[in-house]
Design a protein around this motif. Structure first.
Motif, PDB file in Angstrom:
ATOM      1  N   LYS A  41       0.801  -1.220   0.000  1.00  0.00           N
ATOM      2  CA  LYS A  41       0.000   0.000   0.000  1.00  0.00           C
ATOM      3  C   LYS A  41       0.835   1.273   0.000  1.00  0.00           C
ATOM      4  CE  LYS A  41      -3.884  -2.318   2.249  1.00  0.00           C
ATOM      5  NZ  LYS A  41      -4.836  -2.326   3.400  1.00  0.00           N
ATOM      6  N   SER A  42       2.134   1.150   0.096  1.00  0.00           N
ATOM      7  CA  SER A  42       3.007   2.326   0.049  1.00  0.00           C
ATOM      8  C   SER A  42       4.318   1.926  -0.609  1.00  0.00           C
ATOM      9  CB  SER A  42       3.282   2.865   1.455  1.00  0.00           C
ATOM     10  OG  SER A  42       4.074   1.946   2.193  1.00  0.00           O
ATOM     11  N   PHE A  43       5.032   2.904  -1.103  1.00  0.00           N
ATOM     12  CA  PHE A  43       6.320   2.624  -1.741  1.00  0.00           C
ATOM     13  C   PHE A  43       7.355   2.174  -0.711  1.00  0.00           C
ATOM     14  CE2 PHE A  43       4.149   5.349  -4.780  1.00  0.00           C
ATOM     15  CZ  PHE A  43       4.398   4.684  -5.976  1.00  0.00           C
ATOM     16  N   ARG A  44       7.318   2.753   0.467  1.00  0.00           N
ATOM     17  CA  ARG A  44       8.310   2.344   1.459  1.00  0.00           C
ATOM     18  C   ARG A  44       8.043   0.944   1.984  1.00  0.00           C
ATOM     19  NH1 ARG A  44       6.820   3.641   6.901  1.00  0.00           N
ATOM     20  NH2 ARG A  44       4.800   4.696   7.044  1.00  0.00           N
ATOM     21  N   HIS A  69      12.638   3.879   5.371  1.00  0.00           N
ATOM     22  CA  HIS A  69      11.909   4.613   6.400  1.00  0.00           C
ATOM     23  C   HIS A  69      11.042   5.724   5.830  1.00  0.00           C
ATOM     24  CE1 HIS A  69      15.018   7.491   5.556  1.00  0.00           C
ATOM     25  NE2 HIS A  69      14.469   8.368   6.357  1.00  0.00           N
ATOM     26  N   THR A  70      11.305   6.148   4.597  1.00  0.00           N
ATOM     27  CA  THR A  70      10.532   7.259   4.025  1.00  0.00           C
ATOM     28  C   THR A  70      10.428   7.114   2.524  1.00  0.00           C
ATOM     29  OG1 THR A  70      10.356   9.678   3.840  1.00  0.00           O
ATOM     30  CG2 THR A  70      12.578   8.724   3.764  1.00  0.00           C
ATOM     31  N   GLU A  71       9.377   7.677   1.964  1.00  0.00           N
ATOM     32  CA  GLU A  71       9.232   7.758   0.513  1.00  0.00           C
ATOM     33  C   GLU A  71       9.163   9.223   0.060  1.00  0.00           C
ATOM     34  OE1 GLU A  71       4.529   6.927  -0.108  1.00  0.00           O
ATOM     35  OE2 GLU A  71       5.717   5.218   0.598  1.00  0.00           O
ATOM     36  N   GLU A  72       9.708  10.072   0.877  1.00  0.00           N
ATOM     37  CA  GLU A  72       9.789  11.500   0.542  1.00  0.00           C
ATOM     38  C   GLU A  72      11.258  11.891   0.353  1.00  0.00           C
ATOM     39  OE1 GLU A  72       6.973  12.907   0.034  1.00  0.00           O
ATOM     40  OE2 GLU A  72       5.771  11.283   0.923  1.00  0.00           O
ATOM     41  N   SER A 105      18.795  10.027  -1.812  1.00  0.00           N
ATOM     42  CA  SER A 105      17.340   9.826  -1.844  1.00  0.00           C
ATOM     43  C   SER A 105      17.044   8.348  -1.692  1.00  0.00           C
ATOM     44  CB  SER A 105      16.760  10.331  -3.177  1.00  0.00           C
ATOM     45  OG  SER A 105      17.273   9.576  -4.263  1.00  0.00           O
ATOM     46  N   THR A 106      15.927   8.034  -1.088  1.00  0.00           N
ATOM     47  CA  THR A 106      15.545   6.632  -0.975  1.00  0.00           C
ATOM     48  C   THR A 106      14.982   6.143  -2.307  1.00  0.00           C
ATOM     49  OG1 THR A 106      13.301   7.172  -0.233  1.00  0.00           O
ATOM     50  CG2 THR A 106      14.991   6.850   1.477  1.00  0.00           C
ATOM     51  N   LEU A 107      15.083   4.863  -2.528  1.00  0.00           N
ATOM     52  CA  LEU A 107      14.482   4.259  -3.718  1.00  0.00           C
ATOM     53  C   LEU A 107      12.974   4.469  -3.692  1.00  0.00           C
ATOM     54  CD1 LEU A 107      14.505   2.463  -6.237  1.00  0.00           C
ATOM     55  CD2 LEU A 107      14.578   0.458  -4.705  1.00  0.00           C
ATOM     56  N   ALA A 136      23.268  -5.375   8.171  1.00  0.00           N
ATOM     57  CA  ALA A 136      23.699  -3.977   8.150  1.00  0.00           C
ATOM     58  C   ALA A 136      23.257  -3.265   9.413  1.00  0.00           C
ATOM     59  CB  ALA A 136      23.111  -3.270   6.931  1.00  0.00           C
ATOM     60  N   PRO A 137      23.977  -2.219   9.809  1.00  0.00           N
ATOM     61  CA  PRO A 137      23.532  -1.419  10.944  1.00  0.00           C
ATOM     62  C   PRO A 137      22.199  -0.756  10.631  1.00  0.00           C
ATOM     63  CG  PRO A 137      25.338  -0.339   9.778  1.00  0.00           C
ATOM     64  CD  PRO A 137      25.228  -1.716   9.218  1.00  0.00           C
ATOM     65  N   SER A 138      21.438  -0.455  11.654  1.00  0.00           N
ATOM     66  CA  SER A 138      20.080   0.038  11.442  1.00  0.00           C
ATOM     67  C   SER A 138      20.034   1.340  10.668  1.00  0.00           C
ATOM     68  CB  SER A 138      19.382   0.221  12.799  1.00  0.00           C
ATOM     69  OG  SER A 138      20.118   1.145  13.607  1.00  0.00           O
ATOM     70  N   ASP A 139      21.074   2.173  10.785  1.00  0.00           N
ATOM     71  CA  ASP A 139      20.999   3.466  10.101  1.00  0.00           C
ATOM     72  C   ASP A 139      21.367   3.366   8.626  1.00  0.00           C
ATOM     73  OD1 ASP A 139      24.203   5.037  11.009  1.00  0.00           O
ATOM     74  OD2 ASP A 139      23.739   3.067  10.201  1.00  0.00           O
ATOM     75  N   ALA A 140      21.697   2.157   8.149  1.00  0.00           N
ATOM     76  CA  ALA A 140      22.089   2.017   6.747  1.00  0.00           C
ATOM     77  C   ALA A 140      20.915   2.221   5.801  1.00  0.00           C
ATOM     78  CB  ALA A 140      22.705   0.643   6.504  1.00  0.00           C
ATOM     79  N   ASP A 141      19.692   2.154   6.334  1.00  0.00           N
ATOM     80  CA  ASP A 141      18.529   2.349   5.483  1.00  0.00           C
ATOM     81  C   ASP A 141      18.104   3.813   5.410  1.00  0.00           C
ATOM     82  OD1 ASP A 141      17.124  -0.695   6.742  1.00  0.00           O
ATOM     83  OD2 ASP A 141      18.271  -0.355   4.920  1.00  0.00           O
TER      84      ASP A 141
END
Length: 685
Positions: free
Chosen positions: A479-482, A488-491, A536-538, A644-649
């Motif tokens: 239901k969402s891109f993320r 964590h975000t699609e913005e 930017s996130t994918l 991976a460490p949590s902040d890698a995303d």
């Protein structure tokens, strides 16, 4: 879930080597597909599989047959319900923003070796080849993909204004009042057809003997002059040799000849074909000479097929994190047919392909003249302390160059495939495949983009949207891109991008952090990253391109999914692979665990198909078994997993400093003069 369609259509001039006509519920017509390649009887007792796949399933003899339609899991998706391609974002536009690796390579998080894509291609050439593929027969309808010369992210010269694209040839009787369907030219079984072919005429040429069409004159061995694959010129008349895709190879007699037309595409594929032809002849040599030539041939063929299956289900699939339900025996109610969704979406794992193969061996194998020849072909060759270290690039001079296997030598090349990990199975595809620049004539440049072709091929074949395909495979909609990517975000939140037009800003693709297989920060120069963070996130880029999750192309959504634990796939791709590979196993009457001939061969002659790929390499090349990894599907010397460490995303959770390496779009691949516009390894897909 939509039931798999089982309609069959008239096909003429396919790789099956015969005309085949089938309709729902009909058995093969007398004197048609089963006339020249029906299964044989070996040792007066055991039935052997046919070449074309006909009759494997005795209740449905046309299931898995070469020259029949790809069955569907989901209803076809055409804009007019019949054959018009659906409209969507321009594939090259999507490719530049989603598939663009900007020259930074991420590798397998499980440390799976380059054997993943090499074996995967060998299997692909065993069970799938669409009708309309270039140089395998009549070309399909031209439907070129337009290119925007002013795209700010496209750094590659293309004054043709298009990417070349041809639609698959539709099955007769489809696409007018009913949905357009596509043809699989080869059998839908793991049956080593890449080695033996799917027609008696091709196999007759491949076997030792006069190749006069008389089965009684055929030898047990495969023709291998100097223990290498035969060339089209090997029997004197190039014009009577089987058809082979030769790409930009100028000498019509140079291509090697195998059971599949595509074997010359790259040296790794050529090497695997050589390995299994040698393995056939090795097995023949172990059988009593008092046995008939035909029985020795069929026993060797049965063992080779079983070995291909055994390696697939016991090494290849487990290395990729694909687990199947326990084998419960042959099920005649299972259609092995390669589904359109598998062939067109699920099996298009082109991101796995490395740009190069590293080779390490004794320098004494090569003369100075050979080393000079290899360097002239673009290989990096360093000799020190009695060792030769080579890097074989996938480039214009090495594609469709059958001489390379003989020059590099089979053992070192096969060993080299297992030394380094494959490129990560994700949305990124290297520029050798995504932005290969060619020159048609002075000043006229074009580009091949395999990612764009993959997107458009889905529309050509009427593949449903991403969410529709998830539902067809029993998965809930996203239901969402993320939720697709697991980010964590699609913005767009990173500073420094053009406000309101971030999707067209090349800086949106810049990497701000890279992590190695152990989760530690690394660099572009180290070339060992398994995870990267961009400005930017994918998910943000997908949202800017598609707007709605329900409009995402199935291929794009599939490769964008976050991988499941212990697997190299997201949910959808894993579901597609599991369904297809389970069918190829459970619906094959001659699967190794269901074929008693193999047990007899072991008891009577001591020949066991239960061998690893590493075992086969050692047996057929002289490479010591201990020099190869216990499981060659894992790269030698490093671990198989990482977290991976949590902040890698988080695209904005690390320093915004841009890592070294190519800018968005990378540095343009040098145009190759007189190069022809190929796609997958210089061959169209």
């Amino acid at each position: 879930m939509c039931a798999i369609s089982r309609r069959r259509f008239l096909v003429t001039g396919t790789a099956a080597g015969a005309t085949a006509a089938f309709t729902l519920g009909m058995r093969p017509l007398d004197g048609v597909a089963n006339a020249e390649d029906a299964g044989d009887v070996v040792l007066g007792k055991w039935e052997t599989r046919s070449l074309s796949g006909v009759g494997n399933n005795q209740l449905h003899p046309d299931w898995g047959l070469a020259g029949t339609v790809y069955p569907r899991v989901a209803p076809a998706n055409y804009s007019d319900g019949r054959g018009e391609q659906v409209f969507g974002p321009n594939p090259r536009y999507v490719s530049n923003r989603v598939f663009n690796d900007t020259g930074v390579h991420l590798y397998s998080e499980r440390n799976v070796s380059a054997w993943a894509f090499v074996w995967g291609q060998f299997l692909d050439h065993t069970f799938a080849m669409r009708l309309g593929r270039r140089q395998t027969g009549e070309p399909g309808e031209t439907a070129n993909i337009p290119v925007d010369a002013n795209d700010p992210i496209d750094k590659y010269p293309n004054n043709l204004g298009v990417l070349f694209f041809e639609r698959s040839i539709p099955a007769a009787g489809t696409g007018e009042t009913n949905p357009r369907e596509q043809i699989n030219q080869i059998s839908s079984y793991i049956d080593a057809s890449a080695v033996y072919g799917t027609s008696a005429s091709r196999l007759n040429w491949l076997r030792e003997g006069p190749a006069d069409g008389n089965p009684e004159h055929e030898g047990a061995r495969l023709l291998m002059p100097g223990n290498h694959l035969p060339r089209k010129r090997s029997r004197g008349n190039v014009d009577t040799a089987p058809t082979m895709v030769q790409g930009s190879q100028p000498d019509p007699g140079a291509p090697v000849v195998t059971g599949d037309q595509r074997s010359n595409e790259n040296p790794m594929l050529n090497a695997v074909q050589t390995l299994f032809a040698r393995e056939h002849n090795r097995i023949v040599a172990l059988l009593p000479k008092s046995m008939s030539e035909q029985d020795r041939f069929q026993i060797a063929r049965a063992v080779v097929i079983a070995e291909q299956q055994y390696i697939t289900y016991n090494e290849f699939l487990p290395s990729m994190g694909v687990k199947l339900p326990r084998y419960a025996g042959y099920n005649p109610g299972v259609d092995t047919g390669i589904s359109n969704e598998f062939a067109t979406v699920g099996y298009r794992a082109h991101s796995l392909i490395r740009n190069d193969i590293h080779i390490e061996t004794d320098a004494g194998r090569y003369s100075k003249a050979t080393i000079d020849e290899l360097r002239a072909l673009g290989l990096t060759v360093n000799v020190a302390h009695g060792k030769a270290h080579m890097v074989l690039p996938l480039a214009e001079k090495t594609m469709f160059n059958p001489d390379l296997v003989e020059k590099v030598q089979l053992g070192p090349l096969l060993h080299g495939i297992g030394l380094k990990p494959h490129v990560k199975n994700d949305e990124l595809i290297g520029d050798m495949l995504r932005s290969f620049v060619f020159e048609l004539e002075p000043g006229v440049h074009g580009v091949n983009d395999l990612a764009a072709v993959d997107i458009q091929r889905g529309r050509d074949h009427g593949i449903p949207t991403y969410n529709q395909l998830r539902v067809a495979y029993g998965l809930p909609v996203k239901k969402s891109f993320r939720s697709i990517t697991g980010e964590h975000t699609e913005e767009f939140r990173s500073t420094g991008l053009t406000p309101g037009d971030e999707i067209n800003d090349p800086r949106s693709l810049e990497y701000t952090a890279l992590y190695d297989i152990h989760g530690k920060r690394t660099t572009v120069e180290a070339d060992n990253a398994t995870k990267g963070v961009r400005r930017s996130t994918l998910a943000a880029r997908l949202k800017a391109i598609y707007g709605s999750v329900d409009k995402v192309d199935a291929f794009v959504g599939m490769v964008a999914e976050r991988h499941l634990p212990g697997s190299q796939f997201g949910e959808l791709q894993l579901a597609i692979w599991r369904k297809q590979y389970a069918a190829l196993r459970d619906g094959d009457r001659f699967f190794y665990a269901n074929y008693s001939l193999l047990d007899h061969v072991k008891r009577a002659y001591g020949i066991d198909y239960r061998k690893s790929l590493g075992d086969l390499i050692a047996l057929n090349t002289g490479m010591p078994r201990e020099s190869l990894a216990p499981n060659v599907f894992f790269a030698q010397g490093t671990q198989h997993s990482f977290t991976a460490p949590s902040d890698a995303d988080a695209a904005d959770a690390v320093s915004p400093a841009v890592l070294g390496g190519a800018a968005a779009g990378g540095s343009a691949v040098a145009a190759s003069k007189n190069a022809k516009p190929w796609h997958c390894g210089r061959a169209e897909v």
